[in-house]
Design an enzyme around this catalytic site. Sequence first.
Site, PDB file in Angstrom:
ATOM      1  CG  ASN A   1      -2.310   0.362   1.008  1.00  0.00           C
ATOM      2  OD1 ASN A   1      -2.662   0.419  -0.222  1.00  0.00           O
ATOM      3  ND2 ASN A   1      -3.210   0.169   1.980  1.00  0.00           N
TER       4      ASN A   1
ATOM      5  CE  LYS B   1      16.222 -13.655 -29.020  1.00  0.00           C
ATOM      6  NZ  LYS B   1      15.203 -12.895 -28.351  1.00  0.00           N
TER       7      LYS B   1
ATOM      8  CE  LYS C   1      10.754 -10.675 -28.659  1.00  0.00           C
ATOM      9  NZ  LYS C   1      11.219 -10.341 -27.471  1.00  0.00           N
TER      10      LYS C   1
ATOM     11  CE  LYS D   1      14.811 -17.164 -21.821  1.00  0.00           C
ATOM     12  NZ  LYS D   1      13.996 -16.499 -22.830  1.00  0.00           N
TER      13      LYS D   1
ATOM     14  CG  ASP E   1      11.649 -14.417 -26.460  1.00  0.00           C
ATOM     15  OD1 ASP E   1      11.163 -13.583 -25.977  1.00  0.00           O
ATOM     16  OD2 ASP E   1      12.864 -14.248 -26.834  1.00  0.00           O
ATOM     17  CD  GLU E   2      11.303 -12.337 -23.180  1.00  0.00           C
ATOM     18  OE1 GLU E   2      11.410 -11.350 -23.383  1.00  0.00           O
ATOM     19  OE2 GLU E   2      12.143 -13.320 -23.141  1.00  0.00           O
TER      20      GLU E   2
ATOM     21  CG  HIS F   1      12.628 -14.218 -19.068  1.00  0.00           C
ATOM     22  ND1 HIS F   1      12.014 -12.943 -19.044  1.00  0.00           N
ATOM     23  CD2 HIS F   1      13.635 -14.200 -20.131  1.00  0.00           C
ATOM     24  CE1 HIS F   1      12.671 -12.195 -20.046  1.00  0.00           C
ATOM     25  NE2 HIS F   1      13.504 -13.044 -20.524  1.00  0.00           N
ATOM     26  NE  ARG F   2      16.519  -9.435 -15.665  1.00  0.00           N
ATOM     27  CZ  ARG F   2      17.627  -8.637 -15.130  1.00  0.00           C
ATOM     28  NH1 ARG F   2      17.686  -8.069 -13.947  1.00  0.00           N
ATOM     29  NH2 ARG F   2      18.521  -7.972 -15.905  1.00  0.00           N
TER      30      ARG F   2
ATOM     31  CG  HIS G   1      17.043 -14.453 -17.866  1.00  0.00           C
ATOM     32  ND1 HIS G   1      17.274 -14.364 -19.124  1.00  0.00           N
ATOM     33  CD2 HIS G   1      16.203 -15.390 -17.861  1.00  0.00           C
ATOM     34  CE1 HIS G   1      16.870 -15.038 -19.784  1.00  0.00           C
ATOM     35  NE2 HIS G   1      16.439 -16.096 -19.089  1.00  0.00           N
TER      36      HIS G   1
ATOM     37  CB  SER H   1      20.537 -13.764 -22.045  1.00  0.00           C
ATOM     38  OG  SER H   1      19.490 -13.103 -21.367  1.00  0.00           O
TER      39      SER H   1
END
Length: 466
Positions: A114, A166, A168, A192, A194-195, A285-286, A318, A370
């Site tokens: 809050n 890619k 992606k 990987k 992609d996110e 992944h972030r 990441h 990355s």
Amino acid sequence: SVGFKAGVKDYKLTYYTPDYETKDTDILAAFRVTPQPGVPPEEAGAAVAAESSTGTWTTVWTDGLTSLDRYKGRCYGIEPVPGEESQFIAYVAYPLDLFEEGSVTNMFTSIVGNVFGFKALRALRLEDLRIPTAYVKTFQGPPHGIQVERDKLNKYGRPLLGCTIKPKLGLSAKNYGRAVYECLRGGLDFTKDDENVNSQPFMRWRDRFLFCAEALYKAQAETGEIKGHYLNATAGTCEEMMKRAIFARELGVPIVMHDYLTGGFTANTSLAHYCRDNGLLLHIHRAMHAVIDRQKNHGIHFRVLAKALRMSGGDHIHSGTVVGKLEGERDITLGFVDLLRDDFIEKDRSRGIYFTQDWVSLPGVLPVASGGIHVWHMPALTEIFGDDSVLQFGGGTLGHPWGNAPGAVANRVALEACVQARNEGRDLAVEGNEIIREATKWSPELAAACEVWKEIKFEFQAVDTI
């Protein structure tokens, strides 16, 4: 005088306690506070402590039914920020009883839920949290951790190599699988999703999972090495996410993936528990982190999000590159990289670490570098991140003029050359370019890669240091 003393009173009377001795069981927070003009630092710091624990804007009758002293957050220290006139660091201690066990979600709702919209503050940033050992012990943490992952993969003494497939968005599942196979065959350990590859009209998740599993078994058979592809299980509902993780386990693949901030901590923790129970590694992944952590004076620093992930659970995360196209200051980045990997981290303000953190043997997380990195960065990455890391080259693999597999070969040769040189005692920071140049003699693939990327630089100052 019947009743209680109604009315509004200054927060600092109750919540600013400079003499307070912090307990080992307290959760400690360091906030960077920018008060509105005319609001004294003590009042602003106390307001943060109050709003994020027991306080409300006026005295209430029900305060008499509880022990405020036992449950209130306390602002126990205030220090100015060097070079910033209107900013200071407020230290707040929260009693452990305010938090639900094993819930990162509840921890964040309490501490940052809050208070960030508070009118008396112009801006507020959570810089660091000290998680007490008693609270750490209520979390499972990473499904496996660094050592178990190395044992599962049988890969030791070097960083692991990855690559994001890619383009992606837009590939069919079969062609996506082909790209995976070529990269793994060439010498990468991981590829990987992609996110933002989830389950779109051009490629549904089940088809992708199937073709990627086929690709990695084929590459494993050819190379004699264990291979993995991070299958992104992120979905619109927790049930759908679990369905994808279960399907991945049925295919026998070693690792799945999750976007932990967009997917949410509750979903992430469920997935991490499933992964430990079923022997899956979990790559995190972030996506969305910069929305929260990029402003210097407002938001939450990534080191806090990284700590939260270690509690919620993930085997890779990441964490910036220091050298590529995305944000990352070296000392600060290494500070939270150590928070992810090590068991005990000393307070060190030069690295942005405000509190000593003891993880009491919670498994570690592998940091993933990355974003805009290529073969010329390999010596720097090897030196900065050391063995316990995953180096991910998306364009730096797939952009190779001869194709994916030669791109993978180039990265693997560069990595092995750097590791060997380091083990022979050479200084990667000084001789890095020379080491890569020498290796090109033995690898035409690496020579071609070095030629393509010799001029590329991403030279901008990091935003959160300006």
